[in-house]
Write an enzyme that holds these catalytic residues in place. Structure first.
Site, PDB file in Angstrom:
ATOM      1  N   VAL A  43      57.377 -26.289  73.492  1.00 17.23           N
ATOM      2  CA  VAL A  43      57.468 -27.825  74.504  1.00 17.23           C
ATOM      3  C   VAL A  43      58.273 -28.349  74.975  1.00 17.23           C
ATOM      4  O   VAL A  43      58.627 -29.712  75.374  1.00 17.23           O
ATOM      5  CB  VAL A  43      58.169 -28.319  72.618  1.00 17.23           C
ATOM      6  CG1 VAL A  43      56.896 -28.749  71.443  1.00 17.23           C
ATOM      7  CG2 VAL A  43      59.488 -27.875  72.283  1.00 17.23           C
ATOM      8  N   GLU A  44      59.150 -27.180  76.122  1.00 16.68           N
ATOM      9  CA  GLU A  44      59.362 -27.712  77.214  1.00 16.68           C
ATOM     10  C   GLU A  44      59.741 -26.377  78.504  1.00 16.68           C
ATOM     11  O   GLU A  44      59.822 -25.698  77.972  1.00 16.68           O
ATOM     12  CB  GLU A  44      61.427 -27.856  77.292  1.00 16.68           C
ATOM     13  CG  GLU A  44      61.706 -29.233  76.211  1.00 16.68           C
ATOM     14  CD  GLU A  44      63.170 -29.836  76.817  1.00 16.68           C
ATOM     15  OE1 GLU A  44      63.465 -29.247  77.541  1.00 16.68           O
ATOM     16  OE2 GLU A  44      63.303 -30.224  75.565  1.00 16.68           O
TER      17      GLU A  44
END
Length: 485
Positions: A385-386
């Protein structure tokens, strides 16, 4: 050996990521309360000799910040004005073809002080409109419930997450947003990089070090409360939204041994094991034995109520999401060894890896390693997610922004991510950080740019806020269209 066709599983969620406190701005609009992010000072306004990073927080700074109405000294207050410009931004993201956008709900928009009996309707309506606009562009929301901000009222009146009462306040916030958005949001994350509390007590836990005799003990008490709050969020979420997926999130801090000396190997192992402690609790449902030894040797004791162990065991995360920017090197004795910085911490320099402009080591293979490590350990779906590259971007006279360095970074990481999929890792999706230029989390700078969409604003807040497409915008659009081919 036959080359596998580089295409990702059907339904793979390609997307981008932002956070409310770095993007929205409008920090005091529509009855929003003050959060810990609104206290984060512009790094330029701190004497470099006195700067101690995210932990440079004391009572004097808080008092000054809370009566200072400006946003010049506190850039997260202005963000990039996503609060007012989200239709334009989402149109660009829709044009790029994003399947999912990871974002957060600002707690202080819903409960300005955190402990009110009734929510702020203006804040709820904002996210109603935001989610509706996302769906209009075919973008699925992936919502983080707590992303590096909490109401300052809870910090000053209750001691932040050290108070068990804050668990109830957070639970009330969760129930409110679950009820309101149960038909709009399918994917949730409880706490962003929950492990960060041990490195940044104020940012992650609302802990002002000056107010506690034993800060380390306060940190682990607050962390336990966050673990309980995360489990309760899973409980409430599944009761209200049986089909929803509710995950946890970890900062990936992969360490390699500096040498093949057993002492260095053990040092790396211990660092990696400590990093996984946080996901162990949220996925395996209990404190691991190696941490029990850690607490005993450190003399750390924190209060656990009857029923806590059962909560942790029963309401575990549906998936594990994580951030990955760089890897680190560990040594039994690092004195005299060259050091580098990285995401939320630094470490020994790895001579085999190049560095970004901010001195972060670039290690695509490490992403494959951590994906395999996490999946082997937990056997549940994973979500990156990052992942991204902070860099200085230049706008040419013709308005073009040639960020080949960013394209190269993403290409190499996506290739290794695909190798992990071929290895058998169950991967839900990938959201680049940040899809649009944001205020830096660590230093509140603007010139450290991550986005594929450029925002015309400098470190001091000057600029038109106009949005422009970088070369990486068009590249990622094609990646999504071809599902990574």
């Amino acid at each position: 050996m036959q080359q596998a066709k580089r295409v990702f599983p059907k339904g793979f969620m390609w997307g981008g990521a932002i956070a409310a406190n770095q993007a929205e701005g409008a920090w005091n609009k529509d009855s929003k309360g003050m959060s810990t992010a609104d206290i984060a000072i512009n790094k330029k306004n701190i004497n470099k000799n006195d700067y101690k990073g995210l932990n440079a927080i004391d009572d004097n700074q808080i008092k000054k910040a809370m009566i200072d109405p400006s946003d010049a000294n506190y850039p997260k207050r202005r963000g990039i004005d996503f609060y007012h410009r989200y239709p334009e931004d989402l149109a660009l993201m829709g044009e790029m073809g994003l399947k999912v956008l990871r974002l957060s709900i600002a707690w202080t928009r819903i409960y300005p002080n955190g402990d009110e009996a009734q929510p702020n309707e203006a804040g709820l309506q904002f996210y109603d409109s935001l989610f509706a606009e996302m769906h209009r562009h075919g973008i699925e929301p992936l919502v983080t419930l707590s992303h590096y901000e909490m109401p300052m009222h809870l910090v000053n009146e209750y001691g932040g997450w050290t108070s068990r009462k804050v668990v109830d306040f957070f639970g009330n916030f969760c129930k409110t947003v679950f009820n309101r958005y149960k038909d709009q949001v399918k994917y949730w994350i409880t706490f962003n990089e929950i492990d960060g509390i041990v490195r940044h007590p104020f940012t992650n836990g609302g802990i002002v070090p000056d107010r506690f005799e034993n800060v380390e003990q306060a940190v682990y008490q607050a962390l336990h409360h966050q673990f309980i709050a995360s489990a309760l969020a899973v409980k409430y979420g599944h009761e209200l939204m049986p089909e929803a997926k509710i995950g946890c999130m970890l900062t990936s801090l992969l360490h390699y041994p500096h040498t093949c000396s057993p002492d260095d190997v053990l040092a790396a192992h211990r660092n990696n094991e400590f990093n996984l402690f946080f996901s162990d609790v949220q996925i395996r449902g209990k404190y691991p034995n190696y941490m029990k030894r850690f607490f005993k040797e450190k003399g750390i004791e924190f209060q656990q109520l009857e029923g806590d162990a059962e909560l942790l065991q029963t309401y575990t995360a549906d998936f594990l999401s994580f951030s990955y920017y760089n890897s680190f090197v560990a040594s039994k004795d690092s004195e005299g060894l060259e050091k580098v910085s990285g995401n939320t911490m630094g470490g020994v320099k790895n001579p085999y890896l190049p560095l970004s402009e901010w001195g972060w080591q670039i290690d695509p293979t490490g992403l494959r390693i951590i994906l395999n490590t996490l999946y082997s350990r937990y056997q549940i779906p994973l979500f990156v997610v990052e992942n991204g590259l902070g860099a200085y971007d230049k706008v040419d006279e013709d308005g073009r922004i040639k960020d080949d360095y960013r394209i190269s970074y993403f290409k190499s990481h996506i290739e290794e991510m695909h190798e992990a999929v071929l290895d058998g890792v169950e991967l839900m999706g990938y959201t680049v950080w940040g899809i649009i230029d944001l205020i830096s989390y660590s230093s509140s700078e603007m010139e450290k740019r991550y986005g594929m969409i450029y925002v015309d604003q400098d470190d001091d807040g000057n600029g038109t806020l106009a949005r422009m497409k970088k070369d990486s915008f068009y590249w990622y659009k094609e990646v999504i269209e071809k599902n990574g081919l």
